[in-house]
Write a protein that holds these residues in place. Structure first.
Motif, short mmCIF file in Angstrom:
data_model
loop_
_atom_site.label_atom_id
_atom_site.label_comp_id
_atom_site.label_asym_id
_atom_site.label_seq_id
_atom_site.Cartn_x
_atom_site.Cartn_y
_atom_site.Cartn_z
N ASN A 1 -4.57 -1.52 -5.14
CA ASN A 1 -4.92 -1.43 -6.56
C ASN A 1 -4.41 -0.13 -7.18
O ASN A 1 -3.95 -0.12 -8.32
CB ASN A 1 -6.44 -1.54 -6.74
CG ASN A 1 -6.96 -2.93 -6.39
OD1 ASN A 1 -6.27 -3.92 -6.61
ND2 ASN A 1 -8.16 -3.00 -5.84
N GLU B 1 0.83 -1.21 0.00
CA GLU B 1 0.00 0.00 0.00
C GLU B 1 0.87 1.26 0.00
O GLU B 1 0.38 2.36 0.22
CB GLU B 1 -0.93 -0.01 1.22
CG GLU B 1 -1.96 -1.12 1.18
CD GLU B 1 -2.81 -1.21 2.43
OE1 GLU B 1 -4.00 -1.54 2.30
OE2 GLU B 1 -2.28 -0.96 3.54
N GLU C 1 -11.52 4.18 -1.50
CA GLU C 1 -10.57 3.45 -2.34
C GLU C 1 -10.03 4.28 -3.50
O GLU C 1 -9.15 3.81 -4.23
CB GLU C 1 -11.22 2.16 -2.86
CG GLU C 1 -11.54 1.18 -1.74
CD GLU C 1 -11.99 -0.17 -2.27
OE1 GLU C 1 -12.19 -0.29 -3.51
OE2 GLU C 1 -12.16 -1.10 -1.45
N ASN C 2 -10.54 5.49 -3.66
CA ASN C 2 -10.04 6.39 -4.70
C ASN C 2 -9.15 7.49 -4.12
O ASN C 2 -8.91 8.52 -4.77
CB ASN C 2 -11.19 7.02 -5.48
CG ASN C 2 -12.11 7.84 -4.58
OD1 ASN C 2 -12.26 7.55 -3.39
ND2 ASN C 2 -12.72 8.88 -5.12
N THR D 1 -7.88 6.23 3.78
CA THR D 1 -7.58 5.41 2.59
C THR D 1 -8.25 4.05 2.68
O THR D 1 -8.42 3.37 1.67
CB THR D 1 -6.07 5.22 2.40
OG1 THR D 1 -5.53 4.49 3.51
CG2 THR D 1 -5.36 6.55 2.26
N ARG D 2 -8.62 3.64 3.89
CA ARG D 2 -9.35 2.38 4.06
C ARG D 2 -10.81 2.54 3.63
O ARG D 2 -11.41 1.62 3.09
CB ARG D 2 -9.31 1.95 5.54
CG ARG D 2 -7.92 1.74 6.11
CD ARG D 2 -7.32 0.44 5.60
NE ARG D 2 -6.10 0.08 6.30
CZ ARG D 2 -4.88 0.42 5.89
NH1 ARG D 2 -4.76 1.16 4.79
NH2 ARG D 2 -3.81 0.04 6.55
N SER E 1 -16.34 7.69 -7.38
CA SER E 1 -15.34 6.70 -6.98
C SER E 1 -14.33 6.38 -8.08
O SER E 1 -13.29 5.78 -7.81
CB SER E 1 -16.03 5.41 -6.53
OG SER E 1 -16.80 4.86 -7.59
N ASN F 1 -4.81 2.24 -1.36
CA ASN F 1 -5.08 0.81 -1.46
C ASN F 1 -4.21 0.20 -2.56
O ASN F 1 -3.74 0.89 -3.47
CB ASN F 1 -6.58 0.55 -1.70
CG ASN F 1 -7.01 0.83 -3.12
OD1 ASN F 1 -6.69 0.08 -4.04
ND2 ASN F 1 -7.75 1.91 -3.31
#
Length: 374
Positions: free
Chosen positions: A239, A83, A212-213, A208-209, A182, A237
């Motif tokens: 991704n 992360e 997700e953007n 940030t949890r 998002s 995150n």
């Protein structure tokens, strides 16, 4: 040569004047630099000890994954190692994000004035730039939401903001994040995070949890005192990090920067001491401004923006000739102000004494003009 048309309209980032150049130009022996928001107290002693061990490793490439720093920082922040993304300062991360998401036809939203590199990189990538003016030195979050359209890929939020030093309270930020689509990346730039003392500031890592953007950017250049080694990091995150990594240059964080940052983060006593001294220094400036009826923004950073109601370049030049390097607000979007880094107690006293002399000179000039008009 077929240069990008947009790049020909840009000027390079203009750093503050160097100490050596000012010494030479004005024949001064001592210079106090209060222009670039560096830590006047240097860095942790543990950093210097860590660097000594690897002085013979200059021929070896840095660890491209920054494994030791990654592990150390992940434990400190209580995040997973995947992360995190590292950069040659947070400026490099701004560049990486812009390179990955901005292109002709894409739009990006930001406050104005704010940190110049958001706009700078957007211009290079040919993106549509939507700047939303600050309101009383603070982000107009409602206006930024209105500026978002179907082509928006990035929204930049600088909190605390540079150059005003203002911040966004938790309730306002979360309300804003709730409304950003998002599929749009929100970049929360927290270069001055460690200086914040406001009770209603948020825990951005926790955010940030939930969002997700969202990616949070921080740096070791400010309170950690490692500006010359250029280390910044982003938290998001996995991704987002995975998508950004291909746009990151190999070996973009040097060996000594990685070593220094890993040692620095372990010495939080140093960080807390600097934070306290900075608050005390800010109070020196607040007292001066209130005594002289000068407008300023209460700051959550290690700098203060003060409005002198005259050309900021004039204040800058007066201080320069006295041996103090500050930043004129003219280039920062506040033409009658100057931005001053909070220094040590003695450095603050020195620049405030010089500013008192400047105000006295203004008063004398004003009396002279009034006398002539009688």
């Amino acid at each position: 040569m077929r240069w990008k048309e947009k790049i020909l309209t840009l000027t390079p980032y203009q750093p503050g004047k160097s100490i050596e150049s000012v010494k030479k130009e004005y024949n001064l022996e001592q210079i106090v630099k209060l222009a670039s928001n560096e830590n006047p107290f240097g860095c942790s002693k543990s950093v210097l000890e860590a660097l000594q061990v690897h002085l013979n490793d200059l021929a070896i490439y840095p660890d491209g994954y920054a494994a030791n720093l990654r592990e150390t920082l992940a434990q400190f922040l209580q995040v997973e190692e995947d992360e995190l993304i590292f950069g040659n300062g947070s400026d490099n991360l701004i560049q990486i994000i812009s390179r990955a998401l901005l292109h002709p036809g894409a739009s990006t939203v930001m406050a104005a004035p704010t940190f110049s590199q958001y706009r700078h990189n957007a211009v290079i990538e040919g993106a549509i730039i939507k700047e939303v003016p600050l309101i009383n030195g603070e982000h107009d979050l409602d206006g930024m939401l209105e500026a978002i359209d179907d082509n928006t890929n990035i929204v930049w939020v600088c909190s605390p903001n540079n150059p005003t030093g203002t911040y966004i309270p938790e309730n306002k930020l979360t309300s804003f994040l709730d409304k950003v689509p998002s599929n749009i990346l929100v970049v929360l730039d927290e270069a001055y995070y460690e200086y914040v003392t406001a009770d209603d500031y948020y825990n951005s890592i926790d955010l940030t949890r939930k969002y997700e953007n969202l990616i949070v950017l921080r740096t070791f250049s400010k309170i950690y005192g490692l500006a010359s080694l250029r280390v910044g990091y982003g938290v998001a995150n996995r991704n987002i990090i995975k998508a950004l990594e291909p746009a990151r240059e190999p070996f973009n964080v040097n060996t000594f920067g990685q070593l220094a940052a890993a040692a620095a983060v372990k010495d939080q006593n140093f960080v807390e001491e600097c934070k306290l001294k900075n608050r005390q220094g800010l109070q020196q400036f607040y007292n001066f401004c209130e005594q002289n009826n000068l407008s300023y923004y209460p700051s959550q950073t290690n700098f203060i923006l003060i409005d002198f109601n005259v050309d900021g370049d004039r204040v800058f030049q007066f201080l320069l000739e006295k041996g103090f390097i500050v930043r004129s607000g003219k280039a920062l979007g506040f033409p009658t102000a100057v931005r001053i880094t909070v220094g040590s107690h003695e450095q603050n006293e020195g620049v405030l004494k010089a500013l008192g002399e400047f105000l006295a000179q203004l008063k004398t000039e004003s009396v002279g003009v009034q006398g002539e008009s009688v």
